[in-house]
Scaffold this motif. Sequence first.
Motif, PDB file in Angstrom:
ATOM      1  N   SER A 481       0.813  -1.217   0.000  1.00  0.00           N
ATOM      2  CA  SER A 481       0.000   0.000   0.000  1.00  0.00           C
ATOM      3  C   SER A 481       0.845   1.265   0.000  1.00  0.00           C
ATOM      4  O   SER A 481       0.342   2.349  -0.288  1.00  0.00           O
ATOM      5  CB  SER A 481      -0.923   0.012   1.221  1.00  0.00           C
ATOM      6  OG  SER A 481      -0.168  -0.060   2.422  1.00  0.00           O
ATOM      7  N   SER A 485       0.017   1.738   7.374  1.00  0.00           N
ATOM      8  CA  SER A 485      -1.272   1.346   7.937  1.00  0.00           C
ATOM      9  C   SER A 485      -1.234   0.039   8.726  1.00  0.00           C
ATOM     10  O   SER A 485      -2.158  -0.232   9.505  1.00  0.00           O
ATOM     11  CB  SER A 485      -2.317   1.230   6.817  1.00  0.00           C
ATOM     12  OG  SER A 485      -1.894   0.304   5.827  1.00  0.00           O
ATOM     13  N   HIS A 515      -9.128  -2.535  10.302  1.00  0.00           N
ATOM     14  CA  HIS A 515      -8.354  -1.291  10.220  1.00  0.00           C
ATOM     15  C   HIS A 515      -8.866  -0.355  11.322  1.00  0.00           C
ATOM     16  O   HIS A 515      -9.999   0.125  11.276  1.00  0.00           O
ATOM     17  CB  HIS A 515      -8.557  -0.654   8.842  1.00  0.00           C
ATOM     18  CG  HIS A 515      -7.515   0.349   8.465  1.00  0.00           C
ATOM     19  ND1 HIS A 515      -7.026   1.290   9.350  1.00  0.00           N
ATOM     20  CD2 HIS A 515      -6.862   0.573   7.286  1.00  0.00           C
ATOM     21  CE1 HIS A 515      -6.128   2.048   8.742  1.00  0.00           C
ATOM     22  NE2 HIS A 515      -5.999   1.636   7.478  1.00  0.00           N
ATOM     23  N   ASN A 543      -2.545   9.935   5.304  1.00  0.00           N
ATOM     24  CA  ASN A 543      -2.636   8.712   4.501  1.00  0.00           C
ATOM     25  C   ASN A 543      -1.341   7.916   4.580  1.00  0.00           C
ATOM     26  O   ASN A 543      -1.345   6.687   4.638  1.00  0.00           O
ATOM     27  CB  ASN A 543      -2.954   9.052   3.047  1.00  0.00           C
ATOM     28  CG  ASN A 543      -4.391   9.486   2.850  1.00  0.00           C
ATOM     29  OD1 ASN A 543      -5.266   9.092   3.611  1.00  0.00           O
ATOM     30  ND2 ASN A 543      -4.639  10.309   1.842  1.00  0.00           N
ATOM     31  N   GLU A 549      -5.656   3.100   2.795  1.00  0.00           N
ATOM     32  CA  GLU A 549      -6.066   1.700   2.669  1.00  0.00           C
ATOM     33  C   GLU A 549      -4.898   0.772   2.987  1.00  0.00           C
ATOM     34  O   GLU A 549      -3.769   1.042   2.609  1.00  0.00           O
ATOM     35  CB  GLU A 549      -6.541   1.414   1.245  1.00  0.00           C
ATOM     36  CG  GLU A 549      -7.932   1.918   0.927  1.00  0.00           C
ATOM     37  CD  GLU A 549      -8.374   1.459  -0.446  1.00  0.00           C
ATOM     38  OE1 GLU A 549      -9.585   1.386  -0.676  1.00  0.00           O
ATOM     39  OE2 GLU A 549      -7.503   1.176  -1.295  1.00  0.00           O
ATOM     40  N   ASN A 550      -5.214  -0.314   3.663  1.00  0.00           N
ATOM     41  CA  ASN A 550      -4.206  -1.336   3.926  1.00  0.00           C
ATOM     42  C   ASN A 550      -4.319  -2.413   2.849  1.00  0.00           C
ATOM     43  O   ASN A 550      -5.353  -3.074   2.720  1.00  0.00           O
ATOM     44  CB  ASN A 550      -4.407  -1.950   5.308  1.00  0.00           C
ATOM     45  CG  ASN A 550      -3.380  -3.038   5.619  1.00  0.00           C
ATOM     46  OD1 ASN A 550      -3.650  -4.216   5.490  1.00  0.00           O
ATOM     47  ND2 ASN A 550      -2.194  -2.616   6.008  1.00  0.00           N
ATOM     48  N   LYS A 551      -3.247  -2.559   2.072  1.00  0.00           N
ATOM     49  CA  LYS A 551      -3.230  -3.543   0.987  1.00  0.00           C
ATOM     50  C   LYS A 551      -2.083  -4.515   1.224  1.00  0.00           C
ATOM     51  O   LYS A 551      -0.930  -4.102   1.344  1.00  0.00           O
ATOM     52  CB  LYS A 551      -3.034  -2.847  -0.367  1.00  0.00           C
ATOM     53  CG  LYS A 551      -4.089  -1.793  -0.686  1.00  0.00           C
ATOM     54  CD  LYS A 551      -3.766  -1.095  -2.004  1.00  0.00           C
ATOM     55  CE  LYS A 551      -4.776  -0.012  -2.322  1.00  0.00           C
ATOM     56  NZ  LYS A 551      -4.462   0.689  -3.593  1.00  0.00           N
ATOM     57  N   ILE A 594      -7.558  -6.162   0.879  1.00  0.00           N
ATOM     58  CA  ILE A 594      -7.570  -4.703   0.976  1.00  0.00           C
ATOM     59  C   ILE A 594      -8.582  -4.308   2.051  1.00  0.00           C
ATOM     60  O   ILE A 594      -9.746  -4.729   2.004  1.00  0.00           O
ATOM     61  CB  ILE A 594      -7.945  -4.047  -0.369  1.00  0.00           C
ATOM     62  CG1 ILE A 594      -6.920  -4.454  -1.443  1.00  0.00           C
ATOM     63  CG2 ILE A 594      -8.018  -2.537  -0.234  1.00  0.00           C
ATOM     64  CD1 ILE A 594      -7.265  -3.939  -2.836  1.00  0.00           C
ATOM     65  N   THR A 595      -8.116  -3.520   3.024  1.00  0.00           N
ATOM     66  CA  THR A 595      -8.965  -3.130   4.151  1.00  0.00           C
ATOM     67  C   THR A 595      -8.942  -1.617   4.309  1.00  0.00           C
ATOM     68  O   THR A 595      -7.867  -1.018   4.449  1.00  0.00           O
ATOM     69  CB  THR A 595      -8.484  -3.796   5.458  1.00  0.00           C
ATOM     70  OG1 THR A 595      -8.310  -5.193   5.253  1.00  0.00           O
ATOM     71  CG2 THR A 595      -9.493  -3.560   6.571  1.00  0.00           C
ATOM     72  N   LYS A 596     -10.109  -1.002   4.303  1.00  0.00           N
ATOM     73  CA  LYS A 596     -10.222   0.447   4.442  1.00  0.00           C
ATOM     74  C   LYS A 596     -10.333   0.836   5.913  1.00  0.00           C
ATOM     75  O   LYS A 596     -10.753   0.032   6.742  1.00  0.00           O
ATOM     76  CB  LYS A 596     -11.443   0.947   3.666  1.00  0.00           C
ATOM     77  CG  LYS A 596     -11.360   0.710   2.158  1.00  0.00           C
ATOM     78  CD  LYS A 596     -12.605   1.213   1.454  1.00  0.00           C
ATOM     79  CE  LYS A 596     -12.510   0.980  -0.052  1.00  0.00           C
ATOM     80  NZ  LYS A 596     -13.721   1.460  -0.765  1.00  0.00           N
TER      81      LYS A 596
END
Length: 687
Positions: A481, A485, A515, A543, A549-551, A594-596
Amino acid sequence: VLDLSEESIVNQSIGLSDGNITDVHHQKSDPGVLVVQKNKLPSLFMQLSWIGVLGFFIVFLLNAAQGYANGQKLFTKIADSAKQGYGQLVAGGQQVKQQNINGAQSIFEQAYAQFQSAQEQIWFMKNEPTLSKYTAVLDSGKLLADSGKSMIAIMQRMKSVPDLFAQTMSQVQDTRNAQSKTALFELQAVYPDIAQIHTNIVTTLQNFTNLSQDVPPQYKAIFKNGITLLQSSEKLLNELLTMIPGLEEMMGNGKPHRTLILLQNNDEVRATGGFIGSFINLEMEQGHVTNLKLEDVYDLDGQFKEKITPPEELKNLTDRWFFRDSNTSPDFRTSGEKALWFYEKERGEIADSVIAVNQDILGKILQITGPIEVPGLSAPLTADNYREALTYMVETKRSGAADPKKILKDLMPIVQKRLFQPAHMAQFQQLLLEEIVQKNIVGYSRNPLAENLFDAIGMDGTLKPEIRGEDSLAVIASSFSGNKSDAYIKQDIAHDTVIERDGEVYDQLTIKRTHLWSGATEQKWRTLLRPFKFTDFPAHFFNIFGKGENKVSMRIYVPSGAELISSDSSIPVETIKTVRDPNLDRSYFIFDMITKPGETTVAKLRYKLPFSMSNVFANTYTLNIQKQLGARVSNFTKRIYFGDFMAFAQAYPSDFIMQEDGSLTIGKPLSKDTRLSLLMTRDSLKK
């Protein structure tokens, strides 16, 4: 079924040579030794009370020789001498355990004199064949007493090692003018004495083994326990004899030794802990630090023009492979070797060893040193604010675009000076041991002696080979990402196993990533940074700090041959690849998650294991879980269901809970590698 509770056999070896022992998978006798250890970091000197623990039962061995003695009066005198001598060894061992060095030394000297006196009384029977095994007991007592005295002398010398190491690490020195005593000097001095003690223990063990058939039945259990203690002692000493040459090598014994210390930022998780943003170039020679320099990884990679294609795990991140991304394998022997390869290729210099540590350790060091003042900062760095302050300084390039890591370079010598003080060494040693056990510090070396050291203390960071017929799991996340994060990700892992009546075994793995970034998190950053007068916060800064976002690319290492059956709708089964790791000869499933911020992402995979539990008598199910190196602790839950056609017999660990539906569950933080095992009987035995 063995009782594997910690209290009963931790740090012991159990012989498995009985012909009645049958392996339930292979249905054959398989002699061997089961070694049970709490961890691979024994507190050696504290365990050396074995010097006297054997004493009380030795007199019984002499009683077995009574029929050979030339006169009851002489025999009684010898037996009394032996009993007193071994009793003194017991007392001396207790003094060692209580760290009463002077008291222990005096007692060991008395014991030595006692055995010496007993030997002098039977000098004329020394060569009598029928008595040689029994008189060897007196020889053994003398060897143990002598070993006790030697070990005390070693302990006295080793007390200075932490202070000498601290003195060495606190300054860079020219070895041409270095005449001061070093930790290397002390290790070289005590090694021959430790080797002699090891020889004494081996000799004593052989003497006791020679007597094993002549021990009266009522004393066999006590005698066996004594031999076990000797075996444990021999093993500990052997490990120490393995460690010392490795330490000497890394301190530059004979030639300079260069170690790269990778500073991994686990807020941006990678296979061995985190992104390699900086590294320390450490060189030692003759026990002295001759180079200690923190380097920005981009300074190294920026000079490298060759294009190297990255592996599958980096496909979402970059189309070029550099030193900074060398830690792609969850096995540190593989990643460590790749880091050394990249360093040599990019810098044109050779390094011998590589060690990886996480940035989290700085916070723990600040708990030891207390707040640290750094030139250019308006407030001191503490264990509570260091992460936010340093991240802000680096990411906003407050030190200048040409050298954004200047704050780290300024900080390192200050931390050196504050940390490496005699008053802090005990706490620092304990910290290092805890970090090694939790797989947050790992090492690899091309030098065999140094690599043996890493292996002996559990610092090798290897992804263990599969064991046929056993389940295995390693959940490996690698961020792509480009932000921090992972500091705000809470990960829960559930591993469910169902055993069908026909013996087929199915696993369902559930990974839940939450998250945790929120408005309160953002406010915390502002509050912590206000004393530093950092008040400029453009939206994109947050950010980078962790709001984005955590990817991650997830690799799930499973038993080779495991067949993926299905997955939940959030991770379509067709997007999950099954890959063979050529370096480790192991298989894994790979997919992206992927976690927002403020949300939770769940992945569920169901797969069939390549072996069955169809034994008609009993079956064992074992799961070997390996924690991702350097990763923050995940919550782990295990559930196993085997229906009403099997009966639960035994579990390790013993704190599994039986549920109403007949399943067994256990939950614990995944802070280190874990092994779970259950023994079940089939319905034919239930009837």
